[in-house]
Design a protein around this motif. Structure first.
Motif, PDB file in Angstrom:
ATOM      1  N   LYS A   1      27.161  35.984  44.706  1.00  0.00           N
ATOM      2  CA  LYS A   1      28.108  36.778  43.947  1.00  0.00           C
ATOM      3  C   LYS A   1      28.209  38.199  44.512  1.00  0.00           C
ATOM      4  O   LYS A   1      29.294  38.764  44.640  1.00  0.00           O
ATOM      5  CB  LYS A   1      27.674  36.829  42.479  1.00  0.00           C
TER       6      LYS A   1
ATOM      7  N   SER B   1      36.596  37.944  37.349  1.00  0.00           N
ATOM      8  CA  SER B   1      36.552  36.564  36.876  1.00  0.00           C
ATOM      9  C   SER B   1      36.939  35.603  38.001  1.00  0.00           C
ATOM     10  O   SER B   1      36.448  34.479  38.068  1.00  0.00           O
ATOM     11  CB  SER B   1      37.440  36.375  35.645  1.00  0.00           C
TER      12      SER B   1
ATOM     13  N   ASP C   1      33.774  35.183  39.905  1.00  0.00           N
ATOM     14  CA  ASP C   1      32.861  34.278  39.192  1.00  0.00           C
ATOM     15  C   ASP C   1      33.236  32.819  39.436  1.00  0.00           C
ATOM     16  O   ASP C   1      32.377  31.971  39.682  1.00  0.00           O
ATOM     17  CB  ASP C   1      32.904  34.561  37.685  1.00  0.00           C
TER      18      ASP C   1
END
Lengths: 251, 459
Positions: free
Chosen positions: B95, B320, B323
């Motif tokens: 990430k 998002s 993610d």
């Protein structure tokens, strides 16, 4: 003869392809009409309205491809809709009385004027967009709308070019109409409301061109003038239903 | 997925600390060599910029001491700078890489420089061979994610500095700036900076007007422009499309009546005034004139702020997106883990089939080509039927965090060795009598049976 114009309800991903499809159907429909009834069919008011709508839709597409902006749609789409709607509604197949001598002239008159109207409408749309964008820039609050618009000067040039291109067509078209009218009705044709409105409109556009050329009128003043011109153009178009001698006569 | 990342960046450490960690380009090969020669480290890459120094590594079994590398390479003592260092492992590291490449971790969110810097670091590491398999895949993915973030959000589409906002506004008014002329009133630093930006975007003619003529001349020379004596200022300003004013005058230099004259001289072509002087050089009334646009320093600042606000809003969307990409990356990595098991399972059964065929061939005697084909189809068909559910189960198990249990069970059940190429011992299987061959590619076993089997396997 159905007008198969598809119109996207929302501007966005579907609207632009929908306009493309609409144009294709529209073109097919016009060409079919012409091949069925000969070119003189274009002289019926509904076909003229429909052809004008087609040209305006084409202009929108060209603008979209060139500037990647769909913002003129807000002004252009309602007009296209009105034109196709009016054209689809009118039941009577009225056309200008045909005679072999004038047929060619009248056809020429209609074609040049349709193109002229389309160009002048474009110029009117650009002057409104110019006004809106320049207001936005002066208010100093950037919005996503401004970022999607082409530059102020590009809008300005577009409007000016449309005016330059549309005006000669308008002039020639009106001249052609006058020649025919003169032949048929004599000098008195000038007193007709349609003819008067058309002349007034023409004068406004002349004024618009002149002020632009001599003093560089842009923005507010030009937009007001262009609005007057547009209103007159709509009236002149509408006056078909009032005018005695410019009536589209059933064949 | 044994990725680790360790480093310092503008969020965790002040510049005094960051500069201690900086690795100049010339020392990068040395550092990479040292990193990958460390115990457990398979691949490595280092990004070193003014805002961050980050060390990426992939280890064999998730055990690698990047702290030790830092201590040894920079010669720090135990625990020194520890509070400034951040470290992420496995998915968090993935990430982090995605966020850095997408410029979500940057000081100015959405700036584009960082992607170039990461790409550069990647190219160096690749050329040296310290990035070659999984870390390579991770970085390639990170670049794709960065591209996606740029394309699908407007995080990087607006300007966030005074000078670039000025250019953006000028372009909104004039379209292309190519060939536009600029007038500088006052010869201050800010003026010069803004002019430089405009020239970089195509502006051509530059006029410089200043009370001290010498300074005007020296500034004009820098831009290959023309110095204008201050008395002639009002005559020359109408020649310019963009006017940048930054004099120290105590009152407005340009007032509404000047603007009217300018417009007349220019046939109403638009003008863009940028007022960066405090107190202001340009009367606010000028902005009311049709065709004149005045932006003072506060207006520009306001645009910058609103753009920054937009970016922050877009950053939420971008996060998002990242993610989601991390989840996809995880799923892909797990499928990759399951593939060797499926392959060895298939190979194992195929060996069994061949062995059994060879065994009964003698008893079958001469077969016509049709019969031969029928036997082949039959045996293959049986194997495919039996294999269908376990393979589906394995594939869906890949998406489950506890997939290793299922993989282990399957391996144990079929006695598969870790190496997929290994031959397994054939076990006696009842030979099927040559029955009329059924079409081999029938619909696979019903999906409903799968969950039951998974339970069985997990028991």
């Amino acid at each position: 003869m159905l007008m198969l114009r598809q119109r996207g309800e929302r501007f966005g991903k579907i609207a632009v392809p929908a306009v493309g499809i609409g144009i294709v159907f529209h073109l097919v429909s016009l060409v079919e009409t012409a091949s069925l009834h000969g070119y003189s069919e274009l002289l019926t008011i509904r076909q003229a309205e429909s052809a004008l709508a087609l040209i305006i839709a084409l202009i929108f597409t060209v603008l979209y491809v060139r500037y990647r902006t769909a913002s003129p749609a807000a002004l252009i789409f309602p007009l296209i809709f009105l034109l196709t709607f009016a054209s689809a509604l009118s039941q009577q197949r009225t056309t200008i009385a045909q005679s072999p001598i004038y047929g060619g002239w009248i056809f020429f008159h209609v074609c040049t004027l349709i193109f002229g109207y389309a160009m002048l409408f474009l110029s009117f749309v650009s002057s409104l967009l110019y006004l809106l964008l320049s207001r936005q820039l002066k208010r100093k609050q950037p919005s996503s709308w401004t970022s999607r618009m082409p530059a102020l000067q590009e809008i300005d040039e577009l409007g000016y070019k449309a005016l330059l291109l549309g005006f000669p067509f308008m002039t020639i078209g009106l001249l052609a109409g006058s020649v025919v009218a003169e032949e048929r009705f004599g000098a008195s044709f000038v007193a007709d409301p349609k003819v008067l409105l058309s002349l007034l409109m023409w004068a406004i556009y002349l004024l618009l061109l002149y002020t632009r050329w001599s003093a560089g009128w842009r923005g507010k003043k030009a937009a007001y003038l262009a609005s007057i011109g547009f209103v007159l153009a709509v009236c002149a178009w509408g006056a078909n239903y009032l005018s005695k001698l410019h009536r589209f006569i059933a064949p | 997925m044994n990725f680790s990342v360790l480093g310092v960046n503008h969020k965790t450490a002040p510049v005094e600390v960051r500069e201690r960690f900086a690795i100049p380009e010339s020392r990068l090969p040395e550092a990479l060599g040292k990193l990958t020669s460390m115990e457990g480290v398979e691949e490595g890459m280092i990004v070193s910029t003014c805002n961050r120094v980050e060390i990426f590594a992939r280890s064999k079994d998730g055990e690698c001491d990047l702290q030790r590398f830092v201590r040894e390479f920079f010669g720090f003592s135990e625990g020194e700078y520890e509070p400034y260092i951040f470290q992420h492992e496995s998915l968090d590291a993935v990430k982090h890489v995605f966020r850095v490449a997408s410029s979500l971790d940057s000081m100015v969110v959405g700036e584009s420089q960082i992607l170039g810097q990461v790409k550069e670091a990647y190219a160096t590491a690749r050329a040296l061979g310290t990035v070659n398999s999984q870390l390579d895949q991770l970085l390639t993915r990170a670049f794709a994610v960065a591209k996606k973030v740029r394309n699908e959000t407007t995080i990087a589409s607006s300007s966030v500095s005074i000078a670039s906002v000025a250019v953006e506004l000028a372009e909104k008014i004039f379209g292309s700036l190519t060939g536009k002329s600029v007038s500088l009133v006052g010869a201050g630093k800010m003026c010069e900076l803004a002019a430089r930006h405009l020239i970089a975007h195509g502006a051509k003619k530059i006029f410089v007007g200043n009370r001290t003529f010498d300074r005007a001349v020296s500034l004009a020379e820098k831009f290959d422009g023309e110095a204008i004596p201050f008395e002639r200022l009002y005559d020359t300003v109408p020649w310019a499309d963009i006017i940048i004013s930054s004099t120290g005058a105590p009152h407005a230099i340009f007032r509404k009546e000047h603007g009217e004259k300018f417009l007349q001289a220019r046939k109403n072509r638009p003008m863009f005034f940028i007022d960066i002087a405090v107190p202001r050089d340009i009367d606010a009334g000028l902005n009311d004139l049709d065709g004149i646009f005045v932006y003072n320093i506060d207006d520009l600042q306001q645009v910058v702020q609103s753009h920054l606000g937009d970016r922050r809003k877009e950053a939420v969307r971008a996060e998002s997106l990242v993610d989601e990409e991390v989840r996809k990356f995880e799923a892909r990595a797990q499928t990759a883990e399951v593939v060797p098991t499926i392959v060895s399972l298939q190979q194992h059964l195929e060996t069994l089939r061949q062995a059994e065929l060879d065994r009964v061939r003698g008893r079958l005697g001469e077969l016509t080509p049709e019969q031969e084909l029928a036997v082949e189809t039959l045996t293959k068909g049986i194997i495919n039927k039996i294999m269908h559910t376990p393979i589906t189960t394995l594939k869906s198990a890949a998406r489950d965090p506890e997939s290793t249990t299922v993989i282990d069970v399957v391996r144990k059940l079929f006695n598969l060795r870790p190496d997929p190429k290994q031959e397994s011992t054939p076990e006696p299987v009842e030979a099927a009598a040559p029955a009329p061959a059924r079409p081999p590619e029938r619909a696979p076993a019903p999906e409903a049976e799968a969950p039951a089997l998974v339970k069985q396997i997990q028991k």
